[in-house]
Enzyme design. Sequence first.
Site, PDB file in Angstrom:
ATOM      1  N   ASP A 445       0.796  -1.271  -0.141  1.00  0.00           N
ATOM      2  CA  ASP A 445      -0.027   0.087   0.090  1.00  0.00           C
ATOM      3  C   ASP A 445       0.746   1.283   0.006  1.00  0.00           C
ATOM      4  O   ASP A 445       1.997   1.262   0.387  1.00  0.00           O
ATOM      5  CB  ASP A 445      -0.858   0.031   1.516  1.00  0.00           C
ATOM      6  CG  ASP A 445      -2.276   0.555   1.210  1.00  0.00           C
ATOM      7  OD1 ASP A 445      -2.119   1.424   0.117  1.00  0.00           O
ATOM      8  OD2 ASP A 445      -2.987   0.388   1.724  1.00  0.00           O
ATOM      9  N   ASP A 511     -10.892   1.747  -3.772  1.00  0.00           N
ATOM     10  CA  ASP A 511     -11.294   1.384  -2.484  1.00  0.00           C
ATOM     11  C   ASP A 511     -12.712   1.464  -2.856  1.00  0.00           C
ATOM     12  O   ASP A 511     -13.416   0.928  -1.685  1.00  0.00           O
ATOM     13  CB  ASP A 511     -10.962   2.396  -1.527  1.00  0.00           C
ATOM     14  CG  ASP A 511      -9.545   2.152  -0.860  1.00  0.00           C
ATOM     15  OD1 ASP A 511      -9.078   0.728  -1.008  1.00  0.00           O
ATOM     16  OD2 ASP A 511      -8.947   2.973  -0.080  1.00  0.00           O
TER      17      ASP A 511
HETATM   18  C1  DGJ Z   1      -5.926   1.593   1.729  1.00  0.00           C
HETATM   19  C2  DGJ Z   1      -6.015   0.426   1.072  1.00  0.00           C
HETATM   20  O1  DGJ Z   1      -6.746   0.765  -0.417  1.00  0.00           O
HETATM   21  C3  DGJ Z   1      -7.293  -0.382   1.418  1.00  0.00           C
HETATM   22  O2  DGJ Z   1      -7.595  -1.452   0.658  1.00  0.00           O
HETATM   23  C4  DGJ Z   1      -6.808  -1.077   2.947  1.00  0.00           C
HETATM   24  O3  DGJ Z   1      -5.804  -1.698   2.650  1.00  0.00           O
HETATM   25  C5  DGJ Z   1      -6.283   0.390   3.396  1.00  0.00           C
HETATM   26  N1  DGJ Z   1      -5.528   1.178   2.972  1.00  0.00           N
HETATM   27  C6  DGJ Z   1      -5.556  -0.133   4.763  1.00  0.00           C
HETATM   28  O4  DGJ Z   1      -4.854   0.710   5.636  1.00  0.00           O
END
Ligand code: DGJ
Length: 724
Positions: A445, A511
């Site tokens: 991430d 997301d």
């Molecule tokens: C942002 C990501 O896009 C999510 O899928 C998740 O992994 C969160 N971060 C976790 O903090």
Amino acid sequence: MHMSGTLHITRGGTSVVVDTSTAGLPTILYWGPALGDTSSADLDALAAASIPQRVSGSIDTPARLTLVPLESHGWQGTPAFTGHRGGGSRTPAFQVTELKTDDAQLTVTANDDDAGLALTAQLTLTAAGLLRQRLAVTNTGADEYEVRSLLAFFPLPAGAQEILDHTGRHLRERSPQRHNLTAGSYHRESRRGRPGADATVLLAAGEPAFGFERGLVHAVHTAWSGNHQYIVEQTPSGEKFLAAGELLLPQEMTLAPGSTYTAPDAFGSWGEGLNELASRFHSEFRGRPEHPVRPRPVTLNTWEAVYFDHSLDTLKSLADRAARAGIERYVLDDGWFSGRRDDTAGLGDWFVDESVWPNGLTPLIDHVRSLGMEFGLWFEPEMVNPDSKLARNHPEWIIQTPGRVPVAARQQQVLNLAIPDAYNYILTCIDDILTANDIAYIKWDHNRDLLEASNATSGAAVVHSNVEAVYRLMAELKERHPGLEIESCASGGARVDMGILRHTDRIWTSDCIDPIERLVNQKHTGLLVPPELMGMHVGGPRSHSTGRTHALSFRAATAIFGHFGVEWDISGLSDEELARLGNWIELHKQWRDVLHAGTTVHADLPDPSMDLRGVVAQDRRSALYGYSLTGSSASYPPGRITFPGLDPTTTYTITPASFDYTDQGQSGLAWAEAARNGTPLAMSGRLLGALGVHAPVLFPEQSVLIEVRAQSTQGNTTHKGENS
Ligand code: DGJ
């Protein structure tokens, strides 16, 4: 090479004609659909026909849109190269020293000894028919030279009059926008240290109202994960071009004598419609040695199921349900490491949190493995929370303007991985976890933009060096752990480019898992990225990011085309509900080989509420399409849906592949009824592409999948069972 100096390169359905005799540097006279055989006379005539006429009020020899157009040769548009030596304003006047051709590649070397610079421009037509430009500048002078920009230019045909690019934000990446292409310059930049949620995945320009199925369109993409720039420009003399490259910060690229700056690869594609343009990018990805070839494991990611609420029992029972539904990879998201009870602390302390995991991750990993699934783990290696041991021990590793840390984002700052000790610390932490545990996959991430991205001590800009460091880190981890796969996630899909995808095996597309939003996001991310590299998950019934509620059939039918997965707390599902999810997973597995190797197509339908997309097998013997209605249809019944990409001369049967949608008029639809009765309609690919069939009358926010299969020579067809 053709004697007169006009070169015709052709490969992968694309032609490029280069005039090597233009003043300064060669000029691309043509880039687009393959021209077939061209005689020397044709090429000479094309070169002569391309010489512009001198006009009043202008320079005596009209400037050409060369590979690297510069003021020294009369160019007055955006220059392809800028830089300075100690503040001087001299523009190099490159003269060609060598031209080399090799199959579908032209390498031009040029220099300006007085300016102390040498240039290499390599043009390659790839097997997929993309035009790749790789530009490099070397400082041949005796003192430092600062490169400010080095952009790859791609000429556009005169008919290009409309621009397509993307904007966006967290939860809404790659939202398309259209403009007219008029005189002047349209400039898109990323200054976020990553492409960003608002980044355009490519910059396209084409004939008015070009669509997915028709209209000549060209586009450019730059394979770089840091600051970038994209330009489309029309000069007063009518030249039109696309340009792309890195956006360099002040003093970020200061070349010592003898050193070289190589700009990121820029890739140009074209198509009669965006389907064809995208298919060239997809073929390019698929032709790379690093492209994942084994079936993409259906994935369960724990984020929206449990967030930070980690408990071994809950996570184990989630794994049990996942395995029962047919999931093949289980990914433990954020929250497992030291001090990470929420998103305010812990980043940088990559040690299993003993207060939550007293026996480490082993009990969960063993459980997941015993169920036959792979295990994946979340990291955010480039980040640090001020509330962490790492930040307390090494504040000097945090990217900042000397004396002032940047404005916080998600309570976090960015580590400067260009500092060898910081890099080694992170490498060791991740390596230790991967060595001690049976982990096949990292969800990597990157949850904040970079601001004031400087070395804390020297103040030097560090975006470029950090992009290189992260590429190196990923490569080194993969080398130490053969078979390791990595997903590129950045607050969803804020880091999607061909640079990061050289080192990763999947992107987390957004997301936002709401299917209404995802239909747009996936369609436009798919202009570059093939479906097998796009994470597409079935979320819970109520979207966490929009609050909208959708049936499983809509959520699943819109996600099934990609690297399929689940992002949902399935521990509370009844056996029947779990079985229904399992049916979708099974349907995906049955089609996975086609979906992940075939040609993605979108139909240009007149009603914006109607969406028809699909994947056609390479041999065009079968295809899976998804028809979705995102709002109420303009007409009632909604009209016809057409099926692009089929072989016009093959006869296909057409069958709904999923029946659990809420259909207002299913019983009256002749072709669906025929399929239900075991005698599906058979039509030629030509008719299915041009006229299609009447769409089922759906409630808004519903999808139905449709199978199209070539009729076998015996007249038999293969059917899959209904998916309930
Ligand atoms: C942002 C990501 O896009 C999510 O899928 C998740 O992994 C969160 N971060 C976790 O903090």
